[in-house]
Enzyme design. Structure first.
Site, PDB file in Angstrom:
ATOM      1  N   TYR A 209      70.652  51.931  28.639  1.00 55.42           N
ATOM      2  CA  TYR A 209      69.492  52.682  29.153  1.00 55.42           C
ATOM      3  C   TYR A 209      69.928  53.361  30.453  1.00 55.42           C
ATOM      4  CZ  TYR A 209      66.354  50.101  25.997  1.00 55.42           C
ATOM      5  OH  TYR A 209      65.718  49.584  24.883  1.00 55.42           O
ATOM      6  N   PRO A 301      58.460  54.490  23.813  1.00 57.97           N
ATOM      7  CA  PRO A 301      59.490  53.655  23.163  1.00 57.97           C
ATOM      8  C   PRO A 301      60.531  53.053  24.118  1.00 57.97           C
ATOM      9  CG  PRO A 301      59.753  55.972  22.583  1.00 57.97           C
ATOM     10  CD  PRO A 301      58.491  55.871  23.344  1.00 57.97           C
ATOM     11  N   TYR A 394      61.714  41.953  27.351  1.00 56.44           N
ATOM     12  CA  TYR A 394      62.474  42.743  26.381  1.00 56.44           C
ATOM     13  C   TYR A 394      62.671  41.973  25.074  1.00 56.44           C
ATOM     14  CZ  TYR A 394      65.731  46.255  24.624  1.00 56.44           C
ATOM     15  OH  TYR A 394      66.308  47.242  23.872  1.00 56.44           O
TER      16      TYR A 394
HETATM   17  P1  FAS Z   1      52.856  54.017  11.321  1.00 55.85           P
HETATM   18  O1  FAS Z   1      52.399  55.271  12.012  1.00 55.85           O
HETATM   19  O2  FAS Z   1      54.303  53.730  11.191  1.00 55.85           O
HETATM   20  O3  FAS Z   1      52.273  53.996   9.829  1.00 55.85           O
HETATM   21  C1  FAS Z   1      50.966  54.463   9.548  1.00 55.85           C
HETATM   22  C2  FAS Z   1      50.946  54.941   8.112  1.00 55.85           C
HETATM   23  O4  FAS Z   1      49.607  55.333   7.798  1.00 55.85           O
HETATM   24  C3  FAS Z   1      51.826  56.159   7.905  1.00 55.85           C
HETATM   25  O5  FAS Z   1      52.680  55.973   6.802  1.00 55.85           O
HETATM   26  C4  FAS Z   1      50.834  57.293   7.650  1.00 55.85           C
HETATM   27  O6  FAS Z   1      51.327  58.254   6.734  1.00 55.85           O
HETATM   28  C5  FAS Z   1      49.651  56.555   7.081  1.00 55.85           C
HETATM   29  N1  FAS Z   1      48.373  57.249   7.286  1.00 55.85           N
HETATM   30  C6  FAS Z   1      47.983  57.943   8.376  1.00 55.85           C
HETATM   31  N2  FAS Z   1      46.749  58.451   8.178  1.00 55.85           N
HETATM   32  C7  FAS Z   1      46.360  58.049   6.923  1.00 55.85           C
HETATM   33  C8  FAS Z   1      45.195  58.259   6.146  1.00 55.85           C
HETATM   34  N3  FAS Z   1      44.163  58.976   6.610  1.00 55.85           N
HETATM   35  N4  FAS Z   1      45.135  57.721   4.901  1.00 55.85           N
HETATM   36  C9  FAS Z   1      46.176  56.976   4.429  1.00 55.85           C
HETATM   37  N5  FAS Z   1      47.314  56.739   5.119  1.00 55.85           N
HETATM   38  C10 FAS Z   1      47.391  57.291   6.359  1.00 55.85           C
HETATM   39  N6  FAS Z   1      58.788  51.995  18.285  1.00 55.85           N
HETATM   40  C11 FAS Z   1      59.821  51.288  18.782  1.00 55.85           C
HETATM   41  O7  FAS Z   1      59.711  50.061  18.909  1.00 55.85           O
HETATM   42  N7  FAS Z   1      60.997  51.928  19.118  1.00 55.85           N
HETATM   43  C12 FAS Z   1      61.172  53.279  18.937  1.00 55.85           C
HETATM   44  O8  FAS Z   1      62.219  53.822  19.232  1.00 55.85           O
HETATM   45  C13 FAS Z   1      60.118  54.051  18.420  1.00 55.85           C
HETATM   46  N8  FAS Z   1      60.260  55.405  18.204  1.00 55.85           N
HETATM   47  C14 FAS Z   1      59.189  56.112  17.708  1.00 55.85           C
HETATM   48  C15 FAS Z   1      59.281  57.510  17.462  1.00 55.85           C
HETATM   49  C16 FAS Z   1      58.195  58.233  16.957  1.00 55.85           C
HETATM   50  C17 FAS Z   1      58.307  59.720  16.709  1.00 55.85           C
HETATM   51  C18 FAS Z   1      56.973  57.577  16.693  1.00 55.85           C
HETATM   52  C19 FAS Z   1      55.765  58.338  16.169  1.00 55.85           C
HETATM   53  C20 FAS Z   1      56.875  56.201  16.907  1.00 55.85           C
HETATM   54  C21 FAS Z   1      57.977  55.460  17.398  1.00 55.85           C
HETATM   55  N9  FAS Z   1      57.910  54.078  17.611  1.00 55.85           N
HETATM   56  C22 FAS Z   1      58.941  53.354  18.102  1.00 55.85           C
HETATM   57  C23 FAS Z   1      56.722  53.373  17.305  1.00 55.85           C
HETATM   58  C24 FAS Z   1      56.705  53.132  15.822  1.00 55.85           C
HETATM   59  O9  FAS Z   1      57.855  52.428  15.446  1.00 55.85           O
HETATM   60  C25 FAS Z   1      55.429  52.408  15.535  1.00 55.85           C
HETATM   61  O10 FAS Z   1      55.196  51.355  16.461  1.00 55.85           O
HETATM   62  C26 FAS Z   1      55.377  51.860  14.136  1.00 55.85           C
HETATM   63  O11 FAS Z   1      55.633  52.908  13.250  1.00 55.85           O
HETATM   64  C27 FAS Z   1      53.991  51.256  13.942  1.00 55.85           C
HETATM   65  O12 FAS Z   1      53.821  51.025  12.600  1.00 55.85           O
HETATM   66  P2  FAS Z   1      52.394  51.254  11.931  1.00 55.85           P
HETATM   67  O13 FAS Z   1      51.347  50.602  12.758  1.00 55.85           O
HETATM   68  O14 FAS Z   1      52.567  50.847  10.504  1.00 55.85           O
HETATM   69  O15 FAS Z   1      52.096  52.816  12.052  1.00 55.85           O
HETATM   70  C1  PHB Z   2      66.212  53.056  18.795  1.00 55.73           C
HETATM   71  O1  PHB Z   2      67.286  52.546  18.418  1.00 55.73           O
HETATM   72  O2  PHB Z   2      65.612  53.947  18.146  1.00 55.73           O
HETATM   73  C2  PHB Z   2      65.585  52.560  20.079  1.00 55.73           C
HETATM   74  C3  PHB Z   2      66.091  51.420  20.679  1.00 55.73           C
HETATM   75  C4  PHB Z   2      65.512  50.958  21.854  1.00 55.73           C
HETATM   76  C5  PHB Z   2      64.448  51.653  22.415  1.00 55.73           C
HETATM   77  C6  PHB Z   2      63.929  52.792  21.799  1.00 55.73           C
HETATM   78  C7  PHB Z   2      64.501  53.244  20.616  1.00 55.73           C
HETATM   79  O3  PHB Z   2      63.886  51.204  23.582  1.00 55.73           O
END
Ligand code: FAS
Ligand code: PHB
Length: 399
Positions: A209, A301, A394
């Site tokens: 980081y 994140p 962490y």
């Molecule tokens: P999700 O958003 O994964 O899943 C929700 C699901 O519901 C999706 O498949 C969607 O298509 C569906 N849905 C939405 N609206 C709907 C509707 N009206 N009808 C039916 N289905 C519908 N977390 C980390 O720990 N580290 C990271 O590096 C990290 N990077 C990320 C980067 C991005 C761009 C994003 C957006 C998130 C990131 N996150 C990260 C957080 C991510 O990992 C979430 O915490 C995780 O996907 C949460 O999972 P769900 O709660 O299942 O939500």
């Molecule tokens: C990743 O591997 O996507 C990642 C790992 C650690 C973080 C965020 C993203 O804090």
């Protein structure tokens, strides 16, 4: 055109969303003999194509073990005992295991977790409807909630005992709660993350980081041959303005000399920009509608908490639903669900906000703010007490 003629069915729990929250909840409830349906608006391929989290807390790994979907995770996941903080051109290791009596994190992409859960659900023969359009939720303030959706031009209806809103930040379930019944807390950060996935060996054995005057950077990985890199970028950045060479030059400029030298570049196989926000909706239960995961909260994140918070919500929600069906309909655990989740959520929100504030360059921050960041990083890497506080958050606070 009439959409009549669709199916009418009944399940115990209707789950909206087939991301990690919905799939993990479905798996844990299936193992307890509770009948579910999952309604997902996208295709399975689309869900798997989203590149997101990469780090699993020990508690999340243990939950996936209980769900019976951790064998590939143990074969292919990379167990990490530490992370590195890089600032003022030097790297400093935080000994996660040594500071937390042996707790560690596992690097295993969210895509793989989702794939393992999809495979398990298919093997169990449990019902998932992909590409379900116009999902709507009804009567969750009473005893007979229902869900409607359109598939192949026909409207289908599902009667159920409970609806689990696992449909993420932009989902329909939280939006269906009357405005007066929900309170949102939000902070939007004045920058985003530009992420790249590449079939190149990671620059280091552990995550790095970086706090740099040009902005935050993160060196992560998915395996020993696949790397994940991020650089902080302006909110109005466009992917088109970031050809691979520009990305590699930028992240190299933010690394310490040894890492910059060791960086192996190659063609990006995925490139995306994500905004950063902190968000919590309170409460997380509305009658027989219960929210879990990103549907109820978002973290930047930086602290690797998003996926792991979804896992702990699902731990609490599956336990509450299993208790309900095992105790002739008791609502005691359902009543406790929201408060139990929010206690852990707010501590993870604080840690994610703190890590983000510590490592990013804030456009209006000024020189004093940077000196505060450098002083805190210097304190963190010189004090066992301060490093322990970072480490225990962490690796994940207890469920
Ligand atoms: P999700 O958003 O994964 O899943 C929700 C699901 O519901 C999706 O498949 C969607 O298509 C569906 N849905 C939405 N609206 C709907 C509707 N009206 N009808 C039916 N289905 C519908 N977390 C980390 O720990 N580290 C990271 O590096 C990290 N990077 C990320 C980067 C991005 C761009 C994003 C957006 C998130 C990131 N996150 C990260 C957080 C991510 O990992 C979430 O915490 C995780 O996907 C949460 O999972 P769900 O709660 O299942 O939500
Ligand atoms: C990743 O591997 O996507 C990642 C790992 C650690 C973080 C965020 C993203 O804090």
């Amino acid at each position: 055109m009439s959409k009549a003629g669709g199916t009418r069915m009944r399940v115990q729990v209707a789950i909206i969303g087939a991301g990690p929250s919905g799939l993990l909840l479905g798996q844990l409830l299936h193992l307890a003999g509770i009948e579910t349906i999952i309604l997902e608006q996208r295709s399975a391929q689309y869900v798997l194509g989203r590149i997101r989290a990469g780090v699993l807390e020990q508690g999340s790994v243990e939950l996936l073990e209980r769900a019976g979907v951790a064998s590939r995770l143990h074969r292919e996941g990379l167990v990490h005992d530490g992370i590195e903080l890089c600032f003022l051109g030097e790297r400093h290791r935080i000994d996660l295991a040594g500071l937390t009596d042996g707790k560690r994190v596992t690097v295993y992409g969210q895509t793989e977790v989702t794939r393992d859960l999809m495979d398990a659900r298919a093997a169990a023969g449990a019902m998932t409807v992909y590409e379900a359009d116009e999902v709507s939720v009804h009567d969750f303030d009473g005893d007979a909630p229902s869900v409607r959706y359109v598939r192949d031009g026909l409207e289908h209806m599902v009667r159920c005992d409970f609806i689990a809103g696992c449909d993420g930040y932009h989902g329909v379930t939280r939006q269906s709660v009357p405005a007066g019944a929900i309170r949102n807390f939000e902070r939007v950060y004045p920058f985003g993350w530009l992420g790249v996935l590449s079939e190149t060996p990671p620059v280091s054995d552990e995550l790095i980081y970086v706090n740099h005057e040009r902005g935050f950077a993160l060196c992560s990985m998915r395996s020993r041959t696949r790397s994940r890199y991020y650089v902080q970028c302006a909110l109005d950045e466009r992917i088109e303005a970031w050809p691979d060479d520009r990305f590699w030059d930028e992240i190299r400029s933010r690394l310490d000399p040894a890492a910059a030298e060791a960086l192996v570049t190659g063609p990006s196989i995925e490139k995306s920009i994500a905004p950063l926000r902190s968000f919590v909706a309170e409460p997380m239960r509305f009658g027989r509608l219960l929210l879990a995961g990103d549907a109820a909260h978002i973290v930047p994140p930086t602290g690797a908490k998003g996926l792991n918070l979804a896992a702990s919500d699902v731990h609490y929600l599956s336990s509450a639903l299993i208790d309900h069906y095992a105790s002739a309909g008791s609502m005691a655990e359902i009543d406790r669900y929201s408060a139990r989740c929010l206690s852990r959520i707010w501590k993870a929100e604080r840690f994610s906000w703190w890590m983000t504030s510590l490592l990013h360059r804030f456009p209006d921050g000024g020189d004093f703010a940077r000196k505060m960041q450098e002083a805190e990083l210097d304190y963190l890497t010189g004090s066992r007490a301060a490093a322990t506080a970072l480490a225990e958050n962490y690796v994940g606070l207890p469920f």
